[in-house]
Design a protein around this motif. Structure first.
Motif, PDB file in Angstrom:
ATOM      1  N   UNK A 146       0.838  -1.208   0.000  1.00 23.94           N
ATOM      2  CA  UNK A 146       0.000   0.000   0.000  1.00 23.94           C
ATOM      3  C   UNK A 146       0.874   1.260   0.000  1.00 23.94           C
ATOM      4  N   UNK A 147       1.887   1.279   0.854  1.00 30.23           N
ATOM      5  CA  UNK A 147       2.765   2.446   0.969  1.00 30.23           C
ATOM      6  C   UNK A 147       3.511   2.686  -0.348  1.00 30.23           C
ATOM      7  N   UNK A 148       3.996   1.617  -0.963  1.00 30.56           N
ATOM      8  CA  UNK A 148       4.667   1.764  -2.259  1.00 30.56           C
ATOM      9  C   UNK A 148       3.715   2.331  -3.301  1.00 30.56           C
ATOM     10  N   UNK A 149       2.481   1.845  -3.308  1.00 26.14           N
ATOM     11  CA  UNK A 149       1.479   2.373  -4.236  1.00 26.14           C
ATOM     12  C   UNK A 149       1.153   3.824  -3.956  1.00 26.14           C
ATOM     13  N   UNK A 150       1.090   4.170  -2.701  1.00 27.47           N
ATOM     14  CA  UNK A 150       0.731   5.536  -2.311  1.00 27.47           C
ATOM     15  C   UNK A 150       1.812   6.544  -2.700  1.00 27.47           C
ATOM     16  N   UNK A 151       3.083   6.178  -2.469  1.00 24.38           N
ATOM     17  CA  UNK A 151       4.160   7.138  -2.693  1.00 24.38           C
ATOM     18  C   UNK A 151       4.819   7.039  -4.065  1.00 24.38           C
ATOM     19  N   UNK A 152       4.755   5.882  -4.700  1.00 28.97           N
ATOM     20  CA  UNK A 152       5.396   5.720  -6.008  1.00 28.97           C
ATOM     21  C   UNK A 152       4.397   5.340  -7.093  1.00 28.97           C
ATOM     22  N   UNK A 153       3.124   5.360  -6.746  1.00 30.48           N
ATOM     23  CA  UNK A 153       2.070   4.944  -7.670  1.00 30.48           C
ATOM     24  C   UNK A 153       1.956   5.786  -8.914  1.00 30.48           C
ATOM     25  N   UNK A 154       2.282   7.065  -8.817  1.00 33.23           N
ATOM     26  CA  UNK A 154       2.171   7.931  -9.989  1.00 33.23           C
ATOM     27  C   UNK A 154       3.081   7.446 -11.120  1.00 33.23           C
ATOM     28  N   UNK A 155       4.223   6.850 -10.770  1.00 38.41           N
ATOM     29  CA  UNK A 155       5.132   6.309 -11.794  1.00 38.41           C
ATOM     30  C   UNK A 155       4.506   5.099 -12.477  1.00 38.41           C
TER      31      UNK A 155
END
Length: 167
Positions: free
Chosen positions: A70-79
């Protein structure tokens, strides 16, 4: 009987094996969670390992994996969104999450590959952590308790099925 490889891993690494088996799932380690949790519950029922320590290691591993995802999606999801913006499967999953988000978060934990991909997508969709935690953590608890209980109360049929499947 539970495979010798699994028994050796449990014997060598103990409860850390159960934690790692569940926490490394979303990061490319192909571990069949259902087999691991059923094996862990059967081993705990037969006295090889402790019930609570085994279940705690499994739940802690699963919750840490989905939280990290979830955290990876939240902070790097735009990429990821830029890269997958034209992928029809991604667009379909994102649309389903928007339309049936709460239900998708609940059911996602019960589907093997989706279990680890859904938290990433939820993070990318910028759904608040509280809502994510409420639905996915409670669903994860229900899923793990269900499988752990299946291994305990239906040991013989589960072992027979695992043998047929080659585990």
């Amino acid at each position: 009987m539970i495979s010798n490889t699994l028994l050796e891993l449990v014997n060598q690494y103990g409860y850390v094996f159960f934690f790692l088996a569940f926490s490394l799932g979303p990061f490319g380690i192909p571990v069949p969670n259902e087999v691991i949790i059923l094996s862990g519950s059967i081993l705990s029922h037969t006295g090889v390992v402790n019930y609570w320590a085994t279940y705690s290691a499994i739940v802690t591993g699963l919750l840490s994996a989905i939280t990290t995802s979830y955290i990876l999606g939240r902070f790097f999801g735009h990429r990821f969104k830029k890269r997958w913006s034209n992928n029809r499967y991604f667009l379909k999953a994102e649309s389903m999450l928007r339309r049936k988000g709460d239900l998708a978060m609940l059911i996602g934990m019960f589907i093997p590959v989706v279990r680890y991909a859904m938290p990433l997508l939820i993070g990318m969709s910028e759904i608040h952590f509280k809502k994510f935690a409420l639905f996915t953590y409670s669903s994860a608890l229900i899923w793990t308790i269900t499988y752990f209980a299946l291994g305990i109360y239906f040991k013989e049929p589960v072992l027979s099925l695992m043998q047929v499947l080659g585990y």
